[in-house]
Scaffold this active site. Structure first.
Site, PDB file in Angstrom:
ATOM      1  CG  ASN A   2     -23.137  11.957  17.783  1.00 40.81           C
ATOM      2  OD1 ASN A   2     -22.006  11.711  18.066  1.00 40.81           O
ATOM      3  ND2 ASN A   2     -23.445  13.282  17.287  1.00 40.81           N
ATOM      4  CB  CYS A  31     -20.430  15.388  15.430  1.00 40.77           C
ATOM      5  SG  CYS A  31     -21.472  16.037  14.023  1.00 40.77           S
ATOM      6  CD  GLU A  53     -21.740  15.589  19.476  1.00 38.81           C
ATOM      7  OE1 GLU A  53     -22.815  16.281  19.256  1.00 38.81           O
ATOM      8  OE2 GLU A  53     -20.994  14.916  18.504  1.00 38.81           O
TER       9      GLU A  53
END
Length: 816
Positions: free
Chosen positions: A427, A429, A431
């Site tokens: 995604n 970010c 994670e």
């Protein structure tokens, strides 16, 4: 000189009244160090004719906040003034406030525009007395000033531009929005959140209980098809998701490369760059939820794609504008084969996915077989030295901090969703690791557990425990409460699972995916604060052990709560065939044997009987905004500095790490001279002679901690993280040798996310206008070698890179 009161009356300014109000709000604060009269004097100096009492409060709060670097109690006073001001401007009753928001009429159109959903309104009205009586408004005063201002600016709901909610109202709204008519769960969630044990993610706080409750943080989109229809359908989906406050990861591996033949028009493709410029403009145009945050897309590409060189240029500051798309974020989805070719100085073939299909749809040995088959068949558009492409990747990272580095094979090999198909991206970010397809857009709902709250004072019962601890001096009298962490993790798991069902999905493909696989993402914030409160240096063996214990506890109890949910509601739809259904948990995929803190045999037995309700559970995210609200350091990161500046309406001022300030004040060491030294040292205390060595170890910043240790700690907790983690890398002066050895270290450690951002510091210091140089003693001159910062030419950089590949141990020892 007069002020305008809240009811519109005018009244002469009274210094005594201002002082009395500030003294009243200073209860429990140190009278030796925190002087409300001094704040009142400064406020009176800023008064003008016709100022409102509300504006006076804002000025008083900013004035007190600016004095925080004199003593931590000024921060508490600032927050109390700001909260008290909001309380005076809002209704006390939760149900009455909800009524105002439900019957809201747009003053321009005259149309009814409720801010609260019909069903949520009905539930609150039916249970008004109980919900109103549960709210404890004093907890609003536990926020620090910047946390409260963050809430006020973006999170508390507004009517006609004016904030009408209090923080406690927001938390109760969120609890009802999640649990609806399960009032016992509503109250449990409200109390845990208002006592700061955990927080839901920003979109949940923004939107829970509203007519369109889009509560998810992350969306992962797969390019629908390599065609105009497919590209624009994907673009529309990204725009609609972005409108609803979702961050997006989109994979573009299947889009044909520049110069590739287009059969339908007998033309040739322009490749991914012009397409990404269109995505770039969409991200700029569609902000997240009416101006709250700018739209954010991360674009994932595998390094065999023939447009990879152009892809690496897209974020650079120089070059032709038509070849740049600087508002997107970029990530590489790296197969093991590429890393091996770089390591062995082999050749690397670049393909067009239209001419060499299927490479994005397989991983591991299957990928290697297909890739080498295409090489033998001569399908490559271009063959390059793998190290030459690696060099371009590093160049881009040094210049822009990106692309992110994620290891495709680790992400697939260690995923509980591997039975669904090949996972193609993460995604925004880095994670969330979830399966996507043209018919399924992956989604994740997030929450983060506030770890400093679990540091408890020995012998103090929970109901009389102070809500916030600070500093490391009392660490011998503290312990970490794993039992409470287990309890909170279970509640968070149940909450996030419920969000899947009550959520508003901006696109149907997202609903399809989330209902089938039911993934959730539990993260943490304030790991560095927890270490400080327990007197542990970040890189100490004790901290490294606590890091493992915390994540083992979270993973175990998330799984336990999920299997208990499955016993009642059944396992998620695609559970059959998943690794967990075969008894393979995340530690098994890392070949790690968990500790005996929790009974894993009993848990495995429960799972074999019931299954689990959620395919994925743990995903430590960056927590940028929510950690600011709760006054914690971000996620699992070390402190980047012990001092930083904040800009507010009345100007810019200096803020010091609250724990350090607390310790130095208690030791009688904090002085204006020391503050100046701290600013001059860029927030580092390593070279400040007055500070004892044990404190220097505890308050080392990320720039003074070996990144190898940071990576080791990421790998230590990795075996309890079934998604991934937003791992930033901090390098003072990154060079190609240090970067290469670090990337190969993360890869060999088995991490899924090798690097989120590369954070670096400028070689030259900015001019520090806030430093009183007269207070600083003469500094020793800098070594001659450091003065002459020479431009490293390309050959030197390549030599460094190769050296680090051939001598990884020596290179890592030099401090990456």
């Amino acid at each position: 000189m007069y002020v305008v009161k809240r009811d519109g009356r005018q009244e002469t300014v009274h210094f005594d009244k201002i002082t009395a109000r500030l003294k009243k709000l200073s209860y429990g604060l140190s009278s030796d160090h925190c002087d409300p009269v001094l704040v009142a004097q400064k406020v009176c100096a800023g008064v003008y004719k016709g100022v409102t009492t509300s504006q006076l409060d804002e000025l008083a709060a900013e004035t007190a906040a600016a004095m925080t670097c004199n003593h931590p109690d000024y921060a508490s006073l600032a927050a109390r003034i700001a909260v008290s001001n909001l309380h005076k401007n809002t209704k006390k009753s939760f149900s009455e406030t909800i009524k105002d928001m439900f019957y809201h009429v747009n003053d321009r159109s005259g149309l009814k525009s409720p801010l609260i959903a019909d069903d949520v309104f009905e539930i609150i009205m039916q249970n008004a007395a109980r919900l109103d009586s549960e709210i404890i408004y004093d907890r609003d005063f536990e926020y620090d000033y910047f946390g409260f201002k963050t809430l006020e600016r973006s999170y508390l709901l507004k009517v006609q531009g004016t904030v009408v909610e209090r923080p406690q109202h927001m938390l109760m709204r969120v609890a009802v929005g999640i649990h609806k008519d399960d009032i016992d769960s509503v109250i449990q969630t409200y109390h845990l959140m208002s006592q700061r044990w955990f927080t839901h993610a920003s979109p949940t706080l923004f939107n829970a209980g509203t007519p369109r409750p889009q509560l998810s943080s992350c969306f992962l989109v797969c390019m629908k098809d390599d065609s105009i229809e497919g590209i624009y359908e994907t673009l529309k989906e990204c725009a609609v998701i972005s409108k609803s406050a979702g961050g997006i990861g989109v994979s573009v591996h299947n889009i044909r490369a520049t110069g590739s033949y287009i059969r339908g028009t007998n033309g040739t493709s322009n490749g991914i760059v012009p397409m990404l410029r269109v995505f770039n403009d969409t991200a700029r145009y569609v902000d997240q939820g009416g101006g709250k945050r700018k739209g954010a897309f991360a674009v994932y590409l595998e390094p065999w794609h023939a447009d990879v060189y152009e892809f690496l240029e897209l974020r650079k500051n120089h070059g032709k504008e038509e070849h740049r798309a600087r508002d997107l974020f970029y990530a590489l989805w790296l197969p093991d084969l590429f890393m091996e070719r770089v390591q062995n100085n082999g050749q690397w073939s670049l393909f067009c996915p239209n001419e060499a299909p299927g490479l994005a749809d397989c991983w591991g040995a299957e990928f290697e077989t297909l890739y080498t088959k295409y090489e033998r068949e001569g399908k490559a558009k271009k063959v390059v030295q793998a190290q030459q492409l690696w060099y371009e990747i590093l160049t881009s990272q040094v210049e822009t901090g990106t692309p992110y580095m994620l290891f495709k094979d680790s992400c697939n090999r260690k995923s509980n969703q591997q039975n669904l198909g090949t996972i193609k991206s993460s995604n925004l970010c880095t994670e969330i690791i979830e399966y996507t397809s043209p018919t399924e857009t992956a989604v994740c709902n997030l929450a983060s557990i506030a770890l400093p709250r679990f540091v408890r004072e020995k012998g103090v019962p929970l109901d009389s425990h102070p809500p916030k601890l600070a500093g490391s001096l009392d660490s011998k009298n503290r312990y970490f409460d794993f039992e409470k962490l287990a309890e909170v993790t279970a509640t968070v798991t149940v909450n996030l699972n419920k969000i899947i069902d009550v959520n508003y999905y901006p696109v149907e493909t997202a609903k399809t995916s989330n209902m089938r696989h039911r993934p959730i993402g539990i993260g943490v914030q304030g790991l560095a604060d927890a270490f400080i409160l327990l007197g542990m240096p970040f890189d100490s063996p004790e901290a490294q052990q606590l890091n493992k214990d915390i994540f083992e506890t979270i993973y175990y109890h998330a799984l336990k709560a999920s299997t208990e949910l499955a016993a009642r509601l059944g396992p998620y739809e695609t559970y059959a065939g998943s690794p967990v259904s075969k008894g393979i948990l995340q530690p098994d995929m890392w070949n790690v044997i968990p500790s005996d803190r929790w009974d894993w045999a009993v848990l495995r037995d429960m799972i074999s009987k019931n299954g689990v309700r959620n395919s994925l559970l743990v995903a430590p995210m960056p927590t940028a905004s929510t950690s600011q609200i709760l006054g914690n350091n971000e996620c699992f990161e070390p402190y980047t500095s012990n001092i930083y500046s904040r800009r507010v309406l009345s100007g810019e001022f200096v803020v010091v790490n609250k724990h350090l300030l607390h310790d130095l004040t208690d030791m009688g060491l904090w002085t204006p001279t020391l503050k100046n030294k701290l600013i001059n040292e860029n927030g580092s205390i390593v070279n400040v002679a007055e500070i004892p060595d044990d404190l220097k170890a505890i308050y080392r910043t990320v720039w003074e901690i070996k990144q190898r240790t940071v990576v080791d700690m990421a790998a230590d907790r990795g075996c309890y993280i079934d998604q991934s983690q937003s791992l930033n890398i901090h390098m003072d002066k990154p060079n190609f040798a240090k970067l290469t050895s670090l990337h190969f270290y993360t890869w060999k450690k088995g991490l899924k996310t090798g690097m989120y951002y590369l954070r670096s510091r400028a070689a030259a210091d900015a001019i520090k206008f806030t430093v009183d140089t007269a207070m600083l003693k003469e500094k020793p001159s800098v070594a001659e070698g450091d003065k002459e910062v020479e431009e490293e030419d390309n050959e030197t950089k390549l030599a460094q890179m190769v050296c680090s590949l051939t001598n990884p141990e020596e290179c890592l020892a030099c401090g990456s």
